[in-house]
Write an enzyme that holds these catalytic residues in place. Structure first.
Site, mmCIF file in Angstrom:
data_model
loop_
_atom_site.group_PDB
_atom_site.id
_atom_site.type_symbol
_atom_site.label_atom_id
_atom_site.label_comp_id
_atom_site.label_asym_id
_atom_site.label_seq_id
_atom_site.Cartn_x
_atom_site.Cartn_y
_atom_site.Cartn_z
ATOM 1 N N ASP A 37 -38.368 49.290 -24.185
ATOM 2 C CA ASP A 37 -37.569 48.754 -25.738
ATOM 3 C C ASP A 37 -36.333 48.788 -25.974
ATOM 4 O OD1 ASP A 37 -37.866 47.992 -28.107
ATOM 5 O OD2 ASP A 37 -40.026 49.100 -29.223
ATOM 6 N N HIS B 204 -39.335 44.633 -26.896
ATOM 7 C CA HIS B 204 -38.994 44.594 -27.926
ATOM 8 C C HIS B 204 -40.083 43.918 -29.212
ATOM 9 C CE1 HIS B 204 -36.666 45.735 -31.319
ATOM 10 N NE2 HIS B 204 -36.242 44.819 -31.552
ATOM 11 N N SER C 42 -37.892 45.451 -36.317
ATOM 12 C CA SER C 42 -36.997 46.061 -35.915
ATOM 13 C C SER C 42 -35.928 45.772 -37.393
ATOM 14 C CB SER C 42 -36.476 44.664 -35.052
ATOM 15 O OG SER C 42 -34.703 45.119 -34.565
#
Length: 298
Positions: free
Chosen positions: A249, A276, A119
């Site tokens: 996601d 995610h 991320s």
């Protein structure tokens, strides 16, 4: 399920000096750097403002693939120095890149290492690869990441359309109303953050370090990624790169597509049963994929 019980684990803090002030960066090392036969993997956690704890299972790569794994809490987070009095302008990409370079130098691995950025951590990894062109970087893993703040915002907006009013209000409140924001995050992440039920405690703990009632909102409140994009610079990533996302996601296909389209040496894998956090949701396959990718010639 891969575990780290029989792997040497050490932790501690590293002094990090920036603009004349010295802080402490907390780290956790899986494996033995002194006897390594493979470059270590440095894991860059998500956020900004989260911690290393959700990624501990990746330490098993030290046993399964002979890859030492270094986790750390970025400055302002977790067990590293907290700086609640610093103004928002203090928190920059330059700061976090300098901290990463400090960590590499401390361990003496700057001549040969791999990076995995999850991320926001992928933002740091990509920026390091583009800005610094580090000779020691062998492989880059961009996991559930983003090449621009605009694409991320577009994705969150699309996904929120399926949620009720109170979730929209909580997300809009942000760190200004952490109770409402944390509840909105919980509901969003139940569908697009971590599909496991019950949610692993390390996932909740990681989010609570920023958005929980006792968390530190300093870093996540700073506008570090306002207007940020690396899309037009991705061709400057020279190392073999693995792009990962999940079918549900927040980093939807259109978000991560520029990585695949613009990085010269790239592979893209979507985890069909994940959102995610595939390193938690499909952890054995994830670790195998990453470990095998790191074996490829750079």
């Amino acid at each position: 399920m891969a575990d780290t019980q029989d792997i040497p684990v050490t932790d501690g803090t590293i002094p990090f000096t920036y603009d004349g002030e010295t802080y402490e960066t907390y780290y956790k090392l899986f494996g033995d750097l002194a006897t390594r036969t493979r470059p270590p993997l440095v894991v860059l956690h998500g956020g900004p403002g989260l911690v290393h704890n959700a990624y501990v299972a990746l330490g098993a790569l030290a046993r399964t693939h002979g890859v030492p794994v270094i986790l750390y809490d970025q400055l302002g987070n977790g067990r590293s120095t907290h700086l609640r009095a610093k103004p928002p302008a203090f928190w920059t990409l330059d700061l976090f890149l300098a901290e990463l370079e400090s960590l590499l130098a401390h361990f003496g691995v700057q001549d040969a290492y791999d990076l995995l950025g999850h991320s926001w951590g992928g933002v740091l990894g990509a920026e390091l690869a583009v800005r610094k062109q580090p000779k020691g970087l062998r492989h880059l893993v961009l996991s559930n990441s983003l090449p621009s703040a605009a694409l991320w915002g577009q994705s969150v907006g699309q996904l929120l359309a399926a949620f009720p009013k109170e979730v929209h209000e909580g997300m809009a409140a942000g760190m200004g109303d952490r109770k409402k924001y944390r509840e909105a995050l919980r509901r969003l992440h139940a569908v697009h953050g971590c599909l496991l039920d019950p949610v692993p405690p390390e996932f909740d703990y990681t989010l609570d370090q920023a958005a929980g009632e006792d968390g530190d909102p300093t870093v996540p409140s700073a506008p570090i990624l306002a207007g940020w994009s690396i899309v037009d610079r991705l061709h400057l990533v020279k190392v073999p790169t693995l792009v990962i996302n999940g079918r549900k996601d927040i980093a939807q296909d259109f978000v991560v597509a520029p990585f695949f389209e613009r990085i010269p040496k790239v592979k893209w894998v979507t985890f069909e049963n994940s959102s995610h956090t595939p390193f938690l949701e499909e952890r054995e396959r994830y670790a195998q994929l990453v470990g095998d990718f790191l074996k490829l010639d750079a």
